[in-house]
Structures are given as C-alpha cells and as structure tokens.
Design a protein around this motif. Sequence first.
Motif, PDB file in Angstrom:
ATOM      1  N   SER A  25      55.161  36.517  31.981  1.00 54.75           N
ATOM      2  CA  SER A  25      54.060  37.160  32.699  1.00 54.75           C
ATOM      3  C   SER A  25      52.737  36.545  32.261  1.00 54.75           C
ATOM      4  O   SER A  25      52.538  36.232  31.081  1.00 54.75           O
ATOM      5  CB  SER A  25      54.044  38.669  32.444  1.00 54.75           C
ATOM      6  N   VAL A  26      51.853  36.338  33.229  1.00 50.75           N
ATOM      7  CA  VAL A  26      50.518  35.804  32.970  1.00 50.75           C
ATOM      8  C   VAL A  26      49.511  36.749  33.626  1.00 50.75           C
ATOM      9  O   VAL A  26      49.524  36.930  34.838  1.00 50.75           O
ATOM     10  CB  VAL A  26      50.343  34.377  33.526  1.00 50.75           C
ATOM     11  N   LEU A  27      48.665  37.365  32.811  1.00 48.68           N
ATOM     12  CA  LEU A  27      47.641  38.282  33.296  1.00 48.68           C
ATOM     13  C   LEU A  27      46.275  37.740  32.931  1.00 48.68           C
ATOM     14  O   LEU A  27      46.020  37.424  31.761  1.00 48.68           O
ATOM     15  CB  LEU A  27      47.834  39.683  32.694  1.00 48.68           C
ATOM     16  N   ASN A  28      45.414  37.613  33.919  1.00 47.55           N
ATOM     17  CA  ASN A  28      44.077  37.049  33.698  1.00 47.55           C
ATOM     18  C   ASN A  28      43.077  37.829  34.536  1.00 47.55           C
ATOM     19  O   ASN A  28      42.834  37.508  35.699  1.00 47.55           O
ATOM     20  CB  ASN A  28      44.054  35.564  34.070  1.00 47.55           C
ATOM     21  N   PHE A  29      42.515  38.877  33.961  1.00 46.86           N
ATOM     22  CA  PHE A  29      41.655  39.791  34.700  1.00 46.86           C
ATOM     23  C   PHE A  29      40.183  39.396  34.584  1.00 46.86           C
ATOM     24  O   PHE A  29      39.637  39.329  33.489  1.00 46.86           O
ATOM     25  CB  PHE A  29      41.836  41.218  34.191  1.00 46.86           C
ATOM     26  N   GLY A  30      39.576  39.115  35.724  1.00 49.29           N
ATOM     27  CA  GLY A  30      38.144  38.868  35.758  1.00 49.29           C
ATOM     28  C   GLY A  30      37.685  37.636  35.015  1.00 49.29           C
ATOM     29  O   GLY A  30      36.547  37.562  34.554  1.00 49.29           O
ATOM     30  N   GLY A  31      38.549  36.658  34.864  1.00 51.86           N
ATOM     31  CA  GLY A  31      38.161  35.430  34.171  1.00 51.86           C
ATOM     32  C   GLY A  31      38.067  35.572  32.667  1.00 51.86           C
ATOM     33  O   GLY A  31      37.522  34.701  31.978  1.00 51.86           O
ATOM     34  N   GLY A  32      38.619  36.668  32.123  1.00 55.31           N
ATOM     35  CA  GLY A  32      38.591  36.880  30.676  1.00 55.31           C
ATOM     36  C   GLY A  32      39.723  36.139  29.986  1.00 55.31           C
ATOM     37  O   GLY A  32      40.255  35.142  30.497  1.00 55.31           O
ATOM     38  N   VAL A 185      47.623  38.233  38.459  1.00 55.10           N
ATOM     39  CA  VAL A 185      48.888  38.842  38.038  1.00 55.10           C
ATOM     40  C   VAL A 185      50.043  37.952  38.470  1.00 55.10           C
ATOM     41  O   VAL A 185      50.146  37.602  39.651  1.00 55.10           O
ATOM     42  CB  VAL A 185      49.052  40.250  38.658  1.00 55.10           C
ATOM     43  N   TYR A 186      50.898  37.584  37.524  1.00 53.84           N
ATOM     44  CA  TYR A 186      52.008  36.684  37.851  1.00 53.84           C
ATOM     45  C   TYR A 186      53.215  36.987  36.961  1.00 53.84           C
ATOM     46  O   TYR A 186      53.087  37.031  35.735  1.00 53.84           O
ATOM     47  CB  TYR A 186      51.584  35.230  37.668  1.00 53.84           C
TER      48      TYR A 186
END
Length: 261
Positions: A25-32, A185-186
Amino acid sequence: MKYFLLFFLIVSVSYAQTGKIVYSSVLNFGGGQVNKTKNNLFFTKDASIYQPQLKRNNKTEKDQNTKEDAGNNRNVEINIKVGTDEIGNLYYNNLHSRTITCREPIYNNSVLKYYLYDDNASIKWVLLDEFKGISGYNCQKATTTFRGRNYEAWFTSEIPLSFGPWKFSGLPGLILEVYDLTGEVYFSSEHIQIPFKNAESKVQKPSVDTILEHREFIEKSNKASSTVIQAMRARLPKDAKLVSSEIKRNGIELEYEWDKE
C-alpha cells in the motif's frame, strides 16, 4: 479406498477456499510524507482479516512543512503519522453479517488508544468490460465513489470471494488492485498463496478493545485532533499571527454518510 478419496476431496475443497495475499500500500495525502507498507489479507470462505506487517519502529511521528505565500506569510502544515501497538490496525470482514469490524487508534494527550467499531457502509460498484492479468489471474475492472474518493479496482472471479484490502469489498471476486484517481491511495497484491492452511486461526474477529459506534469513533478522533491543534497554538511565539488552524481530513476517507444529514 473410496473413503480415502472422499476424505481427500473434502480436505482439498476446504483448503481451496483459504488464502493469504500480501498487499503493498502507498498512501500520499496532500503531497506530504509518503507512507509505504506491507499488509496481509487472510481469508476463508466466510470471512477475512486485513492486517499490517508491523515493523519494530512504530512510534508516532510529526512531519512539519513551512511555505511562504505571495504575501510573505508563512504557512505551516503539520502532518502527524500515528504509530501503532504490537497488533496494529485490523479490518475483519464477515460475509454473512456484511459488516467490517475495524480496529483503529486515536492519539490524544500523547497516549495511543485503540477502539473497535463496525462499519456497515455498502460500496456500490460499476463493472466495466475491461480486463487485464494480475499475478496469473484474469481480472475485471470496476469503479466506485466511496467517501469522497473515486476509485478503480481490478478483481478476479477466479477467486469468487468478496474480499479485498482495507475496507474494499462487495465485488463478485477478490480485489487484487485498487487505487483512487488522485494517486493518493494505492493497494496492489504482490504475493498470493492459495490454499493457506493456517487461515482459520488467523481470521479471528478482534474483540479486546473498547467498542464505539462508527460515528462516535470519528467524532472522538476529530476532537482529539482539535486538542492537538490547540496545544500547538499555545506554543506559538507571542508575535506570531495565526491565520488559520483548519483541520482537514486527509486520510483515505474524506467524508461520511452523516455529513450530508
């Protein structure tokens, strides 16, 4: 010999309905900060449980970014990555009750406490006439909008069980890949083991934490976030000017059913 063959057939069918899938899983919220994890999905013919492959270092971390806008104002964005205990987040999906029992934490006053809540939301999928192969399985494409995000998923009817990573379920086959259209979200399967003989012992409903209603949990979590903001505001220098202290939802779920009430 006939009894032996019958017994062997029953055991084979039973094992064929169990499995283990490792998801990335790769989570990257708001460029953070990008959060990459490995997670296991164990399943039987009746239920599944999705859980993390925990690392030793699971402490709560704070990521702070400072930017200047056109008016020379400094904008400080603070992202808090909540740590875990030795168990971590759990998502137990029971096909008969059509309920996902979730184990998630709330971080408040430097204390990490886990709670349980049942999520009864139904994800409405649209099946498309598009196909591709994933890990040797023929997969079909489906789309949905769920709690503020638009998703595309690839499921296989060759494993006709309505499971998937996190809370994703409701398709006529197991979900091997799912992502939102913003790229934040991936989830993707990396390893599939069918059958998996220890699945029955792995797929157990969590039951040892404090139980809340779903809405009560979200409201309690939001209140804890407000407390963190108030504590940060108290530490600002005297000459600092607070332009905004807006708390934005930046997790997988951006909105809930009761927001529209």
